[in-house]
Design a protein around this motif. Structure first.
Motif, PDB file in Angstrom:
ATOM      1  N   SER A  24       0.807  -1.221   0.000  1.00 52.79           N
ATOM      2  CA  SER A  24       0.000   0.000   0.000  1.00 52.79           C
ATOM      3  C   SER A  24       0.836   1.266   0.000  1.00 52.79           C
ATOM      4  O   SER A  24       0.339   2.338  -0.321  1.00 52.79           O
ATOM      5  CB  SER A  24      -0.898   0.025   1.239  1.00 52.79           C
ATOM      6  N   GLY A  25       2.090   1.142   0.407  1.00 49.52           N
ATOM      7  CA  GLY A  25       2.936   2.318   0.553  1.00 49.52           C
ATOM      8  C   GLY A  25       2.861   2.929   1.937  1.00 49.52           C
ATOM      9  O   GLY A  25       3.533   3.919   2.222  1.00 49.52           O
ATOM     10  N   ALA A  26       2.047   2.357   2.812  1.00 49.85           N
ATOM     11  CA  ALA A  26       1.946   2.874   4.184  1.00 49.85           C
ATOM     12  C   ALA A  26       3.298   2.807   4.885  1.00 49.85           C
ATOM     13  O   ALA A  26       3.638   3.682   5.674  1.00 49.85           O
ATOM     14  CB  ALA A  26       0.898   2.099   4.975  1.00 49.85           C
ATOM     15  N   LEU A  27       4.061   1.762   4.582  1.00 49.84           N
ATOM     16  CA  LEU A  27       5.446   1.677   5.050  1.00 49.84           C
ATOM     17  C   LEU A  27       6.322   1.774   3.817  1.00 49.84           C
ATOM     18  O   LEU A  27       6.187   0.991   2.887  1.00 49.84           O
ATOM     19  CB  LEU A  27       5.719   0.350   5.761  1.00 49.84           C
ATOM     20  N   LYS A  28       7.200   2.743   3.809  1.00 52.20           N
ATOM     21  CA  LYS A  28       8.113   2.909   2.684  1.00 52.20           C
ATOM     22  C   LYS A  28       9.502   3.151   3.247  1.00 52.20           C
ATOM     23  O   LYS A  28       9.757   4.175   3.881  1.00 52.20           O
ATOM     24  CB  LYS A  28       7.687   4.065   1.796  1.00 52.20           C
ATOM     25  N   ASP A  29      10.361   2.165   3.066  1.00 52.40           N
ATOM     26  CA  ASP A  29      11.730   2.232   3.572  1.00 52.40           C
ATOM     27  C   ASP A  29      11.774   2.567   5.063  1.00 52.40           C
ATOM     28  O   ASP A  29      12.617   3.336   5.522  1.00 52.40           O
ATOM     29  CB  ASP A  29      12.568   3.230   2.766  1.00 52.40           C
ATOM     30  N   LEU A  30      10.839   1.989   5.827  1.00 47.86           N
ATOM     31  CA  LEU A  30      10.787   2.201   7.277  1.00 47.86           C
ATOM     32  C   LEU A  30      11.951   1.456   7.929  1.00 47.86           C
ATOM     33  O   LEU A  30      12.072   0.240   7.774  1.00 47.86           O
ATOM     34  CB  LEU A  30       9.459   1.704   7.838  1.00 47.86           C
ATOM     35  N   GLY A  46      12.907   3.910  14.830  1.00 51.34           N
ATOM     36  CA  GLY A  46      12.442   2.963  13.813  1.00 51.34           C
ATOM     37  C   GLY A  46      11.476   1.993  14.443  1.00 51.34           C
ATOM     38  O   GLY A  46      11.096   2.129  15.594  1.00 51.34           O
ATOM     39  N   THR A  47      11.093   0.992  13.710  1.00 50.85           N
ATOM     40  CA  THR A  47      10.084   0.052  14.186  1.00 50.85           C
ATOM     41  C   THR A  47      10.715  -1.295  14.505  1.00 50.85           C
ATOM     42  O   THR A  47      11.933  -1.452  14.503  1.00 50.85           O
ATOM     43  CB  THR A  47       8.948  -0.086  13.156  1.00 50.85           C
ATOM     44  N   ASN A  48       9.871  -2.270  14.765  1.00 54.00           N
ATOM     45  CA  ASN A  48      10.292  -3.648  14.993  1.00 54.00           C
ATOM     46  C   ASN A  48       9.116  -4.557  14.673  1.00 54.00           C
ATOM     47  O   ASN A  48       7.970  -4.106  14.641  1.00 54.00           O
ATOM     48  CB  ASN A  48      10.790  -3.829  16.439  1.00 54.00           C
ATOM     49  N   PRO A  49       9.391  -5.831  14.416  1.00 59.17           N
ATOM     50  CA  PRO A  49       8.299  -6.737  14.033  1.00 59.17           C
ATOM     51  C   PRO A  49       7.190  -6.844  15.077  1.00 59.17           C
ATOM     52  O   PRO A  49       6.014  -6.931  14.713  1.00 59.17           O
ATOM     53  CB  PRO A  49       9.011  -8.082  13.834  1.00 59.17           C
TER      54      PRO A  49
END
Length: 143
Positions: A24-30, A46-49
């Protein structure tokens, strides 16, 4: 229906870094890394699983409950769901032994008994809850 996401990782487990993308593009190179997963509690680096699983589970549960309520003749004014995904050290590696869902709901004209019945049914039957019992396939290719 299929949804796609991808991860790219460069380097070692501890010093490496990666990024995530969604169809969807909601996450892009996060960005994500060992640091963002195990050391950065505020999540701003940043994020994590586990965070992503929590968001997916909270969103899926809220939607599943909304459908269940509608099927029973009710409409929620608001369903606020928080998900806490527990990542714990195990004898070998890490595991996710538990997810805590917290629901704050505003639903006119529903009894506590009916609310609890529908809330528990949605917890059991939302697709992300079922994911933890799913078959997982792997198509691994070495370049």
């Amino acid at each position: 229906m299929k949804r796609k996401a991808s991860a790219v990782w460069n380097g070692t487990g501890k010093e490496g870094k990666g990024h995530l993308n969604t169809q969807s593009g909601a996450l892009k190179d996060l960005p994500y890394s060992f640091h963002t997963r195990f050391e950065n509690e505020d999540g701003k680096a940043g994020t994590n699983p586990e965070e992503l699983i929590g968001a997916a589970h909270a969103g899926c549960y809220a939607m599943a409950l909304s459908f269940a309520l509608n099927g029973a003749g009710f409409t929620a004014e608001e369903l606020k769901v928080d998900a806490v995904v527990h990542l714990e050290k195990e004898e070998v590696g890490f595991g996710v032994p538990k997810v805590d869902l917290k629901l704050d709901a505003t639903i006119p004209d529903i009894s506590e008994e009916k609310f609890m019945e529908l809330a528990n049914d949605a917890k059991k039957n939302c697709p992300i809850s079922k994911l933890f019992k799913a078959e997982i396939t792997l198509d691994a290719n070495l370049k």
